[in-house]
Design a protein around this motif. Structure first.
Motif, PDB file in Angstrom:
ATOM      1  N   VAL A  13      -4.631   0.860  12.744  1.00 48.92           N
ATOM      2  CA  VAL A  13      -3.798   0.135  12.063  1.00 48.92           C
ATOM      3  C   VAL A  13      -4.377   0.166  10.634  1.00 48.92           C
ATOM      4  CG1 VAL A  13      -3.087  -2.384  11.446  1.00 48.92           C
ATOM      5  CG2 VAL A  13      -3.380  -1.258  13.813  1.00 48.92           C
ATOM      6  N   ALA A  14      -3.563   0.519   9.475  1.00 53.74           N
ATOM      7  CA  ALA A  14      -3.902   0.782   8.359  1.00 53.74           C
ATOM      8  C   ALA A  14      -4.101  -0.642   7.637  1.00 53.74           C
ATOM      9  CB  ALA A  14      -2.772   1.682   7.306  1.00 53.74           C
ATOM     10  N   LEU A  15      -5.129  -0.829   7.177  1.00 51.30           N
ATOM     11  CA  LEU A  15      -5.664  -2.243   6.285  1.00 51.30           C
ATOM     12  C   LEU A  15      -5.962  -1.801   4.891  1.00 51.30           C
ATOM     13  CD1 LEU A  15      -6.036  -5.102   6.413  1.00 51.30           C
ATOM     14  CD2 LEU A  15      -8.635  -4.445   6.836  1.00 51.30           C
ATOM     15  N   VAL A  16      -4.568  -2.152   3.984  1.00 49.08           N
ATOM     16  CA  VAL A  16      -5.013  -1.795   2.769  1.00 49.08           C
ATOM     17  C   VAL A  16      -6.090  -2.811   2.061  1.00 49.08           C
ATOM     18  CG1 VAL A  16      -3.804  -1.999   0.304  1.00 49.08           C
ATOM     19  CG2 VAL A  16      -2.586  -1.447   2.375  1.00 49.08           C
ATOM     20  N   VAL A  17      -7.157  -1.976   1.245  1.00 47.55           N
ATOM     21  CA  VAL A  17      -8.393  -2.559   0.777  1.00 47.55           C
ATOM     22  C   VAL A  17      -8.483  -2.321  -0.784  1.00 47.55           C
ATOM     23  CG1 VAL A  17      -9.640  -2.458   2.969  1.00 47.55           C
ATOM     24  CG2 VAL A  17     -10.011  -0.602   1.225  1.00 47.55           C
ATOM     25  N   GLU A  18      -9.355  -3.131  -1.278  1.00 47.68           N
ATOM     26  CA  GLU A  18      -9.484  -2.775  -2.915  1.00 47.68           C
ATOM     27  C   GLU A  18     -10.468  -1.820  -3.094  1.00 47.68           C
ATOM     28  OE1 GLU A  18     -11.217  -5.488  -6.597  1.00 47.68           O
ATOM     29  OE2 GLU A  18      -9.903  -6.510  -5.025  1.00 47.68           O
ATOM     30  N   GLU A  43     -10.995  12.899  -4.863  1.00 44.98           N
ATOM     31  CA  GLU A  43     -11.598  12.007  -5.652  1.00 44.98           C
ATOM     32  C   GLU A  43     -11.601  10.524  -5.552  1.00 44.98           C
ATOM     33  OE1 GLU A  43     -11.877  12.631 -10.089  1.00 44.98           O
ATOM     34  OE2 GLU A  43     -12.041  14.788  -9.601  1.00 44.98           O
ATOM     35  N   SER A  44     -10.146  10.269  -5.133  1.00 49.02           N
ATOM     36  CA  SER A  44      -9.860   8.919  -5.019  1.00 49.02           C
ATOM     37  C   SER A  44      -9.487   8.564  -3.737  1.00 49.02           C
ATOM     38  CB  SER A  44      -8.603   8.440  -5.957  1.00 49.02           C
ATOM     39  OG  SER A  44      -7.445   9.280  -5.563  1.00 49.02           O
ATOM     40  N   LYS A  45      -9.523   9.340  -2.671  1.00 51.75           N
ATOM     41  CA  LYS A  45      -9.126   8.957  -1.129  1.00 51.75           C
ATOM     42  C   LYS A  45     -10.101   9.450  -0.197  1.00 51.75           C
ATOM     43  CE  LYS A  45      -4.764   9.424   1.434  1.00 51.75           C
ATOM     44  NZ  LYS A  45      -3.648   9.826   1.580  1.00 51.75           N
ATOM     45  N   CYS A  58      -7.656   1.509  19.804  1.00 50.96           N
ATOM     46  CA  CYS A  58      -7.150   1.107  18.666  1.00 50.96           C
ATOM     47  C   CYS A  58      -8.374   0.716  17.384  1.00 50.96           C
ATOM     48  CB  CYS A  58      -6.325  -0.156  18.495  1.00 50.96           C
ATOM     49  SG  CYS A  58      -5.378  -0.742  17.054  1.00 50.96           S
ATOM     50  N   SER A  59      -8.035   1.241  15.989  1.00 54.66           N
ATOM     51  CA  SER A  59      -9.263   0.979  15.320  1.00 54.66           C
ATOM     52  C   SER A  59      -8.426   0.729  13.866  1.00 54.66           C
ATOM     53  CB  SER A  59     -10.107   2.327  15.047  1.00 54.66           C
ATOM     54  OG  SER A  59      -9.288   3.630  14.661  1.00 54.66           O
ATOM     55  N   LEU A  60      -9.261   0.321  12.766  1.00 48.51           N
ATOM     56  CA  LEU A  60      -8.622   0.101  11.593  1.00 48.51           C
ATOM     57  C   LEU A  60      -8.998   1.256  10.623  1.00 48.51           C
ATOM     58  CD1 LEU A  60      -9.978  -3.552  10.751  1.00 48.51           C
ATOM     59  CD2 LEU A  60      -7.773  -2.747  11.332  1.00 48.51           C
ATOM     60  N   LEU A  61      -7.999   1.758   9.985  1.00 50.82           N
ATOM     61  CA  LEU A  61      -8.053   2.540   8.878  1.00 50.82           C
ATOM     62  C   LEU A  61      -8.149   1.943   7.745  1.00 50.82           C
ATOM     63  CD1 LEU A  61      -7.648   5.548   7.789  1.00 50.82           C
ATOM     64  CD2 LEU A  61      -5.310   5.125   7.572  1.00 50.82           C
ATOM     65  N   LEU A  62      -9.257   1.989   6.894  1.00 56.86           N
ATOM     66  CA  LEU A  62      -9.183   1.325   5.673  1.00 56.86           C
ATOM     67  C   LEU A  62      -8.719   1.923   4.420  1.00 56.86           C
ATOM     68  CD1 LEU A  62     -12.979  -0.160   5.934  1.00 56.86           C
ATOM     69  CD2 LEU A  62     -10.873  -1.185   6.653  1.00 56.86           C
ATOM     70  N   ALA A  63      -7.604   1.504   4.001  1.00 61.59           N
ATOM     71  CA  ALA A  63      -6.668   2.539   3.149  1.00 61.59           C
ATOM     72  C   ALA A  63      -7.074   1.779   1.554  1.00 61.59           C
ATOM     73  CB  ALA A  63      -5.516   2.588   3.605  1.00 61.59           C
ATOM     74  N   LYS A  64      -7.469   2.507   0.724  1.00 63.24           N
ATOM     75  CA  LYS A  64      -7.726   1.936  -0.595  1.00 63.24           C
ATOM     76  C   LYS A  64      -6.165   1.778  -1.248  1.00 63.24           C
ATOM     77  CE  LYS A  64     -10.267   2.364  -4.896  1.00 63.24           C
ATOM     78  NZ  LYS A  64     -11.164   3.107  -5.772  1.00 63.24           N
ATOM     79  N   ALA A  65      -5.998   0.998  -1.973  1.00 67.07           N
ATOM     80  CA  ALA A  65      -4.742   0.620  -2.705  1.00 67.07           C
ATOM     81  C   ALA A  65      -4.606   1.812  -3.618  1.00 67.07           C
ATOM     82  CB  ALA A  65      -4.536  -0.589  -3.206  1.00 67.07           C
ATOM     83  N   ALA A  66      -3.714   2.451  -3.765  1.00 66.03           N
ATOM     84  CA  ALA A  66      -3.322   3.444  -4.661  1.00 66.03           C
ATOM     85  C   ALA A  66      -2.450   3.363  -5.644  1.00 66.03           C
ATOM     86  CB  ALA A  66      -3.086   4.831  -4.135  1.00 66.03           C
ATOM     87  N   SER A  67      -1.663   2.131  -5.685  1.00 74.75           N
ATOM     88  CA  SER A  67      -0.598   1.854  -6.779  1.00 74.75           C
ATOM     89  C   SER A  67      -0.777   0.354  -6.969  1.00 74.75           C
ATOM     90  CB  SER A  67       0.745   2.264  -6.311  1.00 74.75           C
ATOM     91  OG  SER A  67       1.101   1.347  -5.073  1.00 74.75           O
ATOM     92  N   GLU A  68      -0.143  -0.046  -8.020  1.00 68.66           N
ATOM     93  CA  GLU A  68       0.123  -1.736  -8.265  1.00 68.66           C
ATOM     94  C   GLU A  68       0.906  -2.288  -7.096  1.00 68.66           C
ATOM     95  OE1 GLU A  68      -1.410  -3.491 -10.491  1.00 68.66           O
ATOM     96  OE2 GLU A  68      -2.456  -1.590 -11.118  1.00 68.66           O
TER      97      GLU A  68
END
Length: 136
Positions: A13-18, A43-45, A58-68
């Motif tokens: 499950v993708a979880l958008v993180v800062e 460089e950013s991902k 099931c696990s968490l995919l920590l996904a860094k926010a890439a846009s506003e």
């Protein structure tokens, strides 16, 4: 034509993180999740996977926010509803441990007909249920 039934499951499950490192620290140090993968993709991902110890599928995919637009979702991926459900085999042990390390519970424990539950927030404000189901 015969349809073949294949085993299927939700893997991540993708979880958008800062921030990747802040999120890893929260999930591994506060919730005692295991860091399963941390692979630099650019460089950013990064490909960052965390899960509770013993989780099978099931696990968490920590996904860094890439846009506003993605940044607007941090902490509110479900419009204020509980987002994830963390099952435990000992509610009161985990609840007390989580209180002791500063996890913020936004709804106190209640005994429901299905089990014991309380709502807490993660480091970004996403809501989680801590839940121990009743034995049937």
């Amino acid at each position: 034509m015969k349809i073949i039934n294949m085993k299927k499951f939700i893997a991540h499950v993708a979880l958008v993180v800062e921030d990747y490192d802040d999120a890893i620290k929260f999930y591994t140090e506060k919730l005692n999740f295991i860091l399963l993968q941390d692979i630099v993709l650019s460089e950013s991902k990064r490909w960052v996977i965390v899960a509770p110890e013993g989780a099978k599928e099931c696990s968490l995919l920590l996904a860094k926010a890439a846009s506003e637009e993605q940044k607007k979702s941090i902490g509110n991926q479900t419009g204020g509803r509980v987002f994830l459900f963390l099952y435990t085999d000992d509610f009161w042990r985990d609840y007390q441990n989580m209180l002791g390390i500063g996890i913020n519970f936004v709804r106190p424990p209640v005994e429901e007909n299905y089990g014991t539950v309380a709502v807490f927030e993660d480091l970004y404000g996403n809501l989680w249920d801590l839940l121990q189901m009743k034995n049937k």
